[in-house]
Scaffold this motif. Structure first.
Motif, PDB file in Angstrom:
ATOM      1  N   VAL A 108     -26.615 -22.651 -20.267  1.00 42.71           N
ATOM      2  CA  VAL A 108     -26.422 -23.701 -21.269  1.00 42.71           C
ATOM      3  C   VAL A 108     -25.880 -24.957 -20.596  1.00 42.71           C
ATOM      4  O   VAL A 108     -24.922 -24.894 -19.824  1.00 42.71           O
ATOM      5  CB  VAL A 108     -25.438 -23.238 -22.375  1.00 42.71           C
ATOM      6  CG1 VAL A 108     -25.363 -24.261 -23.505  1.00 42.71           C
ATOM      7  CG2 VAL A 108     -25.835 -21.872 -22.923  1.00 42.71           C
ATOM      8  N   THR A 109     -26.512 -26.105 -20.864  1.00 39.00           N
ATOM      9  CA  THR A 109     -26.087 -27.391 -20.307  1.00 39.00           C
ATOM     10  C   THR A 109     -26.007 -28.380 -21.462  1.00 39.00           C
ATOM     11  O   THR A 109     -26.924 -28.432 -22.284  1.00 39.00           O
ATOM     12  CB  THR A 109     -27.130 -27.915 -19.289  1.00 39.00           C
ATOM     13  OG1 THR A 109     -27.483 -26.864 -18.396  1.00 39.00           O
ATOM     14  CG2 THR A 109     -26.584 -29.099 -18.505  1.00 39.00           C
ATOM     15  N   HIS A 110     -24.897 -29.138 -21.552  1.00 40.15           N
ATOM     16  CA  HIS A 110     -24.793 -30.045 -22.697  1.00 40.15           C
ATOM     17  C   HIS A 110     -23.988 -31.280 -22.371  1.00 40.15           C
ATOM     18  O   HIS A 110     -23.097 -31.276 -21.532  1.00 40.15           O
ATOM     19  CB  HIS A 110     -24.199 -29.332 -23.912  1.00 40.15           C
ATOM     20  CG  HIS A 110     -22.916 -28.593 -23.639  1.00 40.15           C
ATOM     21  ND1 HIS A 110     -21.683 -29.130 -23.868  1.00 40.15           N
ATOM     22  CD2 HIS A 110     -22.700 -27.348 -23.156  1.00 40.15           C
ATOM     23  CE1 HIS A 110     -20.746 -28.241 -23.537  1.00 40.15           C
ATOM     24  NE2 HIS A 110     -21.343 -27.148 -23.097  1.00 40.15           N
ATOM     25  N   ASP A 111     -24.364 -32.391 -23.064  1.00 44.34           N
ATOM     26  CA  ASP A 111     -23.540 -33.600 -23.034  1.00 44.34           C
ATOM     27  C   ASP A 111     -23.133 -33.902 -24.476  1.00 44.34           C
ATOM     28  O   ASP A 111     -23.067 -32.993 -25.296  1.00 44.34           O
ATOM     29  CB  ASP A 111     -24.295 -34.754 -22.347  1.00 44.34           C
ATOM     30  CG  ASP A 111     -25.597 -35.117 -23.051  1.00 44.34           C
ATOM     31  OD1 ASP A 111     -25.794 -34.713 -24.226  1.00 44.34           O
ATOM     32  OD2 ASP A 111     -26.434 -35.794 -22.440  1.00 44.34           O
ATOM     33  N   GLU A 112     -22.832 -35.150 -24.778  1.00 42.20           N
ATOM     34  CA  GLU A 112     -22.338 -35.477 -26.122  1.00 42.20           C
ATOM     35  C   GLU A 112     -23.430 -35.422 -27.190  1.00 42.20           C
ATOM     36  O   GLU A 112     -23.146 -35.217 -28.368  1.00 42.20           O
ATOM     37  CB  GLU A 112     -21.716 -36.886 -26.133  1.00 42.20           C
ATOM     38  CG  GLU A 112     -20.543 -37.064 -25.184  1.00 42.20           C
ATOM     39  CD  GLU A 112     -19.374 -36.160 -25.572  1.00 42.20           C
ATOM     40  OE1 GLU A 112     -18.934 -36.240 -26.736  1.00 42.20           O
ATOM     41  OE2 GLU A 112     -18.930 -35.359 -24.713  1.00 42.20           O
ATOM     42  N   GLN A 113     -24.697 -35.648 -26.762  1.00 41.43           N
ATOM     43  CA  GLN A 113     -25.782 -35.745 -27.740  1.00 41.43           C
ATOM     44  C   GLN A 113     -26.675 -34.505 -27.835  1.00 41.43           C
ATOM     45  O   GLN A 113     -27.246 -34.237 -28.870  1.00 41.43           O
ATOM     46  CB  GLN A 113     -26.703 -36.941 -27.397  1.00 41.43           C
ATOM     47  CG  GLN A 113     -26.340 -38.236 -28.089  1.00 41.43           C
ATOM     48  CD  GLN A 113     -25.219 -38.962 -27.375  1.00 41.43           C
ATOM     49  OE1 GLN A 113     -25.279 -39.142 -26.157  1.00 41.43           O
ATOM     50  NE2 GLN A 113     -24.194 -39.349 -28.119  1.00 41.43           N
ATOM     51  N   GLN A 114     -26.813 -33.800 -26.706  1.00 44.79           N
ATOM     52  CA  GLN A 114     -27.853 -32.769 -26.631  1.00 44.79           C
ATOM     53  C   GLN A 114     -27.354 -31.516 -25.948  1.00 44.79           C
ATOM     54  O   GLN A 114     -26.381 -31.546 -25.202  1.00 44.79           O
ATOM     55  CB  GLN A 114     -29.023 -33.281 -25.793  1.00 44.79           C
ATOM     56  CG  GLN A 114     -29.790 -34.416 -26.398  1.00 44.79           C
ATOM     57  CD  GLN A 114     -30.956 -34.771 -25.495  1.00 44.79           C
ATOM     58  OE1 GLN A 114     -32.094 -34.489 -25.810  1.00 44.79           O
ATOM     59  NE2 GLN A 114     -30.658 -35.353 -24.357  1.00 44.79           N
ATOM     60  N   VAL A 115     -28.098 -30.429 -26.162  1.00 46.69           N
ATOM     61  CA  VAL A 115     -27.823 -29.198 -25.434  1.00 46.69           C
ATOM     62  C   VAL A 115     -29.152 -28.605 -24.960  1.00 46.69           C
ATOM     63  O   VAL A 115     -30.161 -28.676 -25.667  1.00 46.69           O
ATOM     64  CB  VAL A 115     -27.016 -28.182 -26.295  1.00 46.69           C
ATOM     65  CG1 VAL A 115     -27.730 -27.864 -27.596  1.00 46.69           C
ATOM     66  CG2 VAL A 115     -26.734 -26.893 -25.526  1.00 46.69           C
ATOM     67  N   LEU A 116     -29.133 -28.070 -23.746  1.00 48.39           N
ATOM     68  CA  LEU A 116     -30.313 -27.452 -23.147  1.00 48.39           C
ATOM     69  C   LEU A 116     -30.032 -25.974 -22.927  1.00 48.39           C
ATOM     70  O   LEU A 116     -29.012 -25.619 -22.325  1.00 48.39           O
ATOM     71  CB  LEU A 116     -30.605 -28.129 -21.798  1.00 48.39           C
ATOM     72  CG  LEU A 116     -31.546 -27.396 -20.826  1.00 48.39           C
ATOM     73  CD1 LEU A 116     -32.971 -27.367 -21.349  1.00 48.39           C
ATOM     74  CD2 LEU A 116     -31.500 -28.051 -19.430  1.00 48.39           C
TER      75      LEU A 116
END
Lengths: 363, 363
Positions: free
Chosen positions: B212-220
């Motif tokens: 799981v990879t994420h920033d403020e807007q999205q998650v992968l």
């Protein structure tokens, strides 16, 4: 009314009759099933006034009686119960349904109000092999029309010719006919295809013979523990035999599974064109190919090897083609046609008792 | 673009991504899937602008390239093809698809026009066991709301507390929470439940870990050969933990299958009353019983034996009860409640990592 019955039997009987009950009609009692004892048997019945189905099961009856209860609730309820004994006990118009774990009260309507189909008191009676009848009906019934503006085409024709019983259905675009073999009575009956669909649903996979009794208005089918009565369709059926070509300029014989596969793939590209596909038969290549074109999406050509007599091409509705291929049952199929506007034929080269005719599309 | 790929691989990839493509939208290219080579891999991708799914498969690439083609047609088409090698050959915007038996041309739209989700360039990254993640998500996701007027409740909350990752969903009538174990990063993510449903559909039964990879807007999410990117839901999630009771005045522990059966049967009589059933727990009898009443149809009481602490009764929606019982996985279930308007709880007495809360109905 008081009795014991197994969940398995009651569930099977409700399963076969409950679909005929209709909760959207104007007469509330038609949404119910009739439950009625008679000696040590229980009959479960439903009707929509056009047809009536009755299923008989064994039961341990301690008090005779009858009641009608909501079909859908009763079916879902009994279906949810575990295996084992169910006790039914009628108190006034309330049916008490009890098992080890469950106690239910289902509100009924008195059986006196339940409509009964008139009995067939005089008429012809004959029987036909159950497995053959079921198979033949499955091969024919789907070709009937669902368009009520031409009522005769919504029926399945039962007709004897030269001592043989044939059943046939057509919606004027395609025609299916099955020969059910020798029959002792002369028969000319037009039976609603929807009633025949119901019959197929309820007769199961058993090998019980089918007993048929009919007068001018109605026909009764008896198979094992099930009875179905339906009114007949009025009107004169078209003389469909004139449609069936005696010979074909082009014929291709191939594996039925190959024909199904190439037709399925081609039909995907024929959605825009209402299923229209063009079949080309090439004698020199020993091939049959199906071509479909979707202006927006693309195009497809699918090819299968075949034993071919005479070359030619013809345009058909791929849905009718698939229906016909699925109705046939042999490993191989022979596809024959003449001119571009003349009827085409599909048949099992090893079985002469079934034929399927499809009218071509203009190409 | 020119390459060879197996029918099995291409079919699997199209099966996982094609459902995201939407032919009813305003942007025609969103009804397409993107097919793109990269060395000896092929990526198949679809997006609806909220989420994007990409599936990577092996291929024998002789010429690099990319194109988009109609998702539904391509999926149905490849699904209909037999096992074996498929050749894809792009000529201008037409994709030629060829096998031994089939030659098709599928009209494409140039890949340059295909919308790309922004890349996640910085942010947190962690992973979780694949089987645990899948099971937990299945136990939680259905409790999310589908009502867009309260967007936060349409999300699944991923949140760490005391070093453990919890996922939770609630529609304000019921709540499900699963503990996914230790997590190295501090996480607070609200992810659309619909995207999680899509993820469940595509990750299959493999045991690959979930990255799981994420920033403020999205998650992968990356699982095996599949990637799913989704935007996050904005807003502050309710502090659901305050809802969960610490102890129960009444508790019944019974076989989960028994509880399912009595609830199913009772729910049939609860259709008129929007699923309302009354559960009574009797300590002296060691029983739990469910009662439902349909004013028109009748009534039902269903009983099961249970190990009981404290007597009482409470009214619930039978659909929520069945959802919860199906989400649990042990042989037994413990059902606990306090006052008539306080939250009830269902849990596996042998597994503390999952709990399900249902709010009662007024009775």
């Amino acid at each position: 009314m008081k009795l014991q019955v197994t969940q398995e039997n009651l569930n099977r009987a409700l399963g076969s009759v409950a679909r005929v009950a209709n909760s959207r009609g104007t007469l509330p009692i038609l949404a119910n099933v009739l439950i009625k004892t008679s000696n040590n048997r229980l009959s479960i019945a439903a009707t929509n006034l056009d047809i009536a189905i009755t299923h008989y099961i064994g039961a341990k009856v301690t008090e005779e009686g009858s009641i009608t209860v909501p079909a859908r609730l009763m079916q879902d309820f009994v279906n949810s119960l575990p295996d084992g004994t169910i006790e039914l006990d009628l108190q006034e118009s309330k049916l008490h349904v009890t098992t080890d774990q469950y106690k239910s009260v289902v509100n009924g309507i008195m059986a006196d109000d339940f409509p009964v189909m008139p009995a067939i008191t005089s008429g012809k009676q004959w029987s036909v092999d159950g497995a053959l009848f079921k198979k033949g009906l499955q091969q024919v019934v789907f070709a009937a029309s669902s368009d009520e503006t031409r009522p005769v085409l919504t029926g399945v024709l039962f007709q004897t010719a030269e001592g043989k019983l044939h059943i046939a259905a057509t919606d004027s675009y395609r025609l299916a006919e099955k020969n059910l073999g020798a029959n002792k009575e002369d028969v000319q009956l037009l039976i609603p295809a929807s009633a025949m669909q119901d019959l197929l649903r309820v007769i199961g996979d058993g090998n019980d013979p089918v007993q048929v009794t009919h007068d001018e208005q109605q026909v009764l089918f008896q198979v094992g523990d099930v009875e179905l009565v339906t009114r007949l369709v009025d009107g004169k059926y078209p003389d469909y035999r004139k449609l069936i070509p005696a010979s074909f300029a082009t014929e291709a014989t191939l594996k039925r599974s190959d024909f199904v596969n190439v037709t399925k793939v081609s039909s995907l590209f024929a959605r825009e064109s209402a299923g229209s596909v063009t079949i080309e038969v090439d004698e020199s290549k020993g091939e049959i190919s199906i071509r479909s074109v979707a202006s927006q999406l693309g195009e497809n050509t699918a090819t299968a090897t075949a034993v071919v007599n005479g070359s030619g091409s013809i345009t058909l509705n791929s849905r009718y083609l698939l229906d016909a291929l699925n109705a046939l049952s042999g490993d191989e199929v022979t596809f024959g046609f003449n001119g571009k506007l003349e009827p085409t034929s599909l048949r099992d080269p090893k079985a002469a008792d079934y034929q399927h005719i499809i009218m071509p599309l203009k190409s």
